[in-house]
Design an enzyme around this catalytic site. Structure first.
Site, mmCIF file in Angstrom:
data_model
loop_
_atom_site.group_PDB
_atom_site.id
_atom_site.type_symbol
_atom_site.label_atom_id
_atom_site.label_comp_id
_atom_site.label_asym_id
_atom_site.label_seq_id
_atom_site.Cartn_x
_atom_site.Cartn_y
_atom_site.Cartn_z
ATOM 1 N N HIS A 162 1.077 -1.186 0.175
ATOM 2 C CA HIS A 162 -0.001 0.290 0.484
ATOM 3 C C HIS A 162 0.907 1.639 0.005
ATOM 4 C CE1 HIS A 162 -3.744 -2.359 0.717
ATOM 5 N NE2 HIS A 162 -2.782 -2.486 1.798
ATOM 6 N N ASP A 198 -2.430 -10.700 -2.228
ATOM 7 C CA ASP A 198 -3.903 -10.102 -1.098
ATOM 8 C C ASP A 198 -4.341 -9.901 -0.932
ATOM 9 O OD1 ASP A 198 -1.628 -8.410 1.311
ATOM 10 O OD2 ASP A 198 -4.383 -7.822 0.919
ATOM 11 N N HIS A 200 -6.577 -7.376 -0.535
ATOM 12 C CA HIS A 200 -6.969 -5.755 -0.210
ATOM 13 C C HIS A 200 -5.923 -5.247 -2.186
ATOM 14 C CE1 HIS A 200 -7.443 -6.616 3.115
ATOM 15 N NE2 HIS A 200 -8.422 -5.862 3.888
ATOM 16 N N ASP A 287 -4.254 -13.240 3.784
ATOM 17 C CA ASP A 287 -5.183 -12.479 3.468
ATOM 18 C C ASP A 287 -6.219 -13.288 3.685
ATOM 19 O OD1 ASP A 287 -5.009 -10.975 2.084
ATOM 20 O OD2 ASP A 287 -5.280 -9.006 3.515
#
Length: 345
Positions: A162, A198, A200, A287
């Site tokens: 990120h 991931d 996200h 995740d």
């Protein structure tokens, strides 16, 4: 598999964060990497300390003033009041839309907001040292692959995908996957693919490479209409300028089936093969696991073996970089399953 770890990751240990408006204990905590390291050791993987300095590459993927801020942020915080040693700083303003971001404010909290995309990325006394050592570990793994190794794993935290050219967010300070990709490019790989699995979207990695044709970014993630980071990760984001066509987002609705997730993985692998990548970096977020507390996919531990096996069939020199995953006790098993699936395919 060659495995580099981050011997300084414990120095980044903030106590709390804000989640859905509430102050809660940090999900991104030292135990995450500890569980992975323990499982790696149990299965016979040696843990190597970083042996490369990522400074030169960091300066190519992150803005100089952002790096300078990260290096000095805690000292700046303490300079305001020595009692701040017991207080975590959080931003409270951000330069969105028509607000200016070209001038660095004198106010520390405003500077923190300038370099943050959210208020969920807490700093601690050793955050810079931990993040820099993690980038060094990513560079070290990439160096081994560039020198001829089939694959290497970077086991580190805080995660990185990120973090953009000049901002932190989503627990991420420095972009380890981008470090690995740039290192491979600098060592002669004409084209590098970054695959982000991931839950996200890797908005920071996309932002770093969005206008470049030499790095393909592909991401499978929760639909940003409902899932963090919300403001990037849509299917119509395909790259710009020289990078047009070199960005592929495969968003899936929260709660999508394992079958749908592996269908997206097939699309991702087909695009990587068509691109003609000479090396692969995997942003290994775990995740997507069915027991993860802040995500909504449903991969079981055995599915991570299958993921590793499919990535091996791409036939590319590969660097794995640990990203998210917050079901901490299971994180080690799932990470090692990917690596052993890759090695045993």
């Amino acid at each position: 598999m060659i495995t580099f770890h981050n011997p300084l990751h414990h120095l980044h240990a903030p106590v709390h964060e804000f989640f859905r408006g509430e102050r809660v204990p940090c999900f991104e905590k030292p135990a995450r990497a500890d569980y992975v390291e323990s499982r790696l050791t149990e299965r016979g993987h040696a843990l190597l300390a970083p042996d490369q300095d990522s400074s030169t590459v960091l300066a190519r993927i992150h803005a100089p003033r952002y790096l300078q801020f990260l290096q000095t942020a805690w000292a700046q915080w303490l300079a305001l009041d020595p009692a701040n040693a017991q207080v975590q700083p959080f931003p409270s303003v951000w330069p969105v839309r028509t607000l200016r971001s070209d001038i660095e404010p004198d106010n520390f909290v405003a500077r923190l907001g300038l370099y943050s995309m959210d208020n969920g990325t807490p700093l601690a006394a050793g955050s810079w040292q931990a993040a820099k050592a993690g980038a060094d570990a990513a560079a070290s793994a990439a160096a081994r692959v560039a020198a001829g190794a089939r694959a290497a794993f970077c086991c580190t935290r805080p995660p990185g995908h990120h973090a953009g050219p000049d901002f932190m967010g989503g627990y991420c300070l420095l972009n380890n996957a981008a470090v690995a990709a740039q290192w491979l490019r600098d060592q002669g790989a004409a084209r590098v693919a970054v695959l982000d699995v991931d839950y996200h979207h890797g908005n920071g990695t996309q932002s770093i490479f969005y206008d470049r044709a030499d790095v393909l970014f592909v991401s499978i993630h929760g639909d940003p209409r409902t899932e963090y980071p919300f403001y990037l990760g849509y299917a119509d984001e395909t790259g710009t300028g020289a990078g047009a066509g070199c960005n592929l987002n495969l968003p899936l609705a929260a709660g999508s089936s394992v079958q749908a997730w592996f269908g997206a993985l097939e699309q991702a692998c087909a695009r990587i093969s068509a691109y003609g990548a000479e090396a692969l970096v995997v942003s290994l977020g775990l995740d997507t696991f069915e027991g993860d507390p802040i995500s909504r996919f449903a991969l079981a531990s055995a599915d991570f073996l299958r993921l590793g096996q499919r990535l091996e069939r791409l036939g590319l020199p590969t660097v794995f970089v640990l990203e998210g995953g917050y079901a901490a006790a299971e994180l080690g098993t799932n990470a090692v399953n990917v690596l052993e699936g890759f090695e045993q395919a």
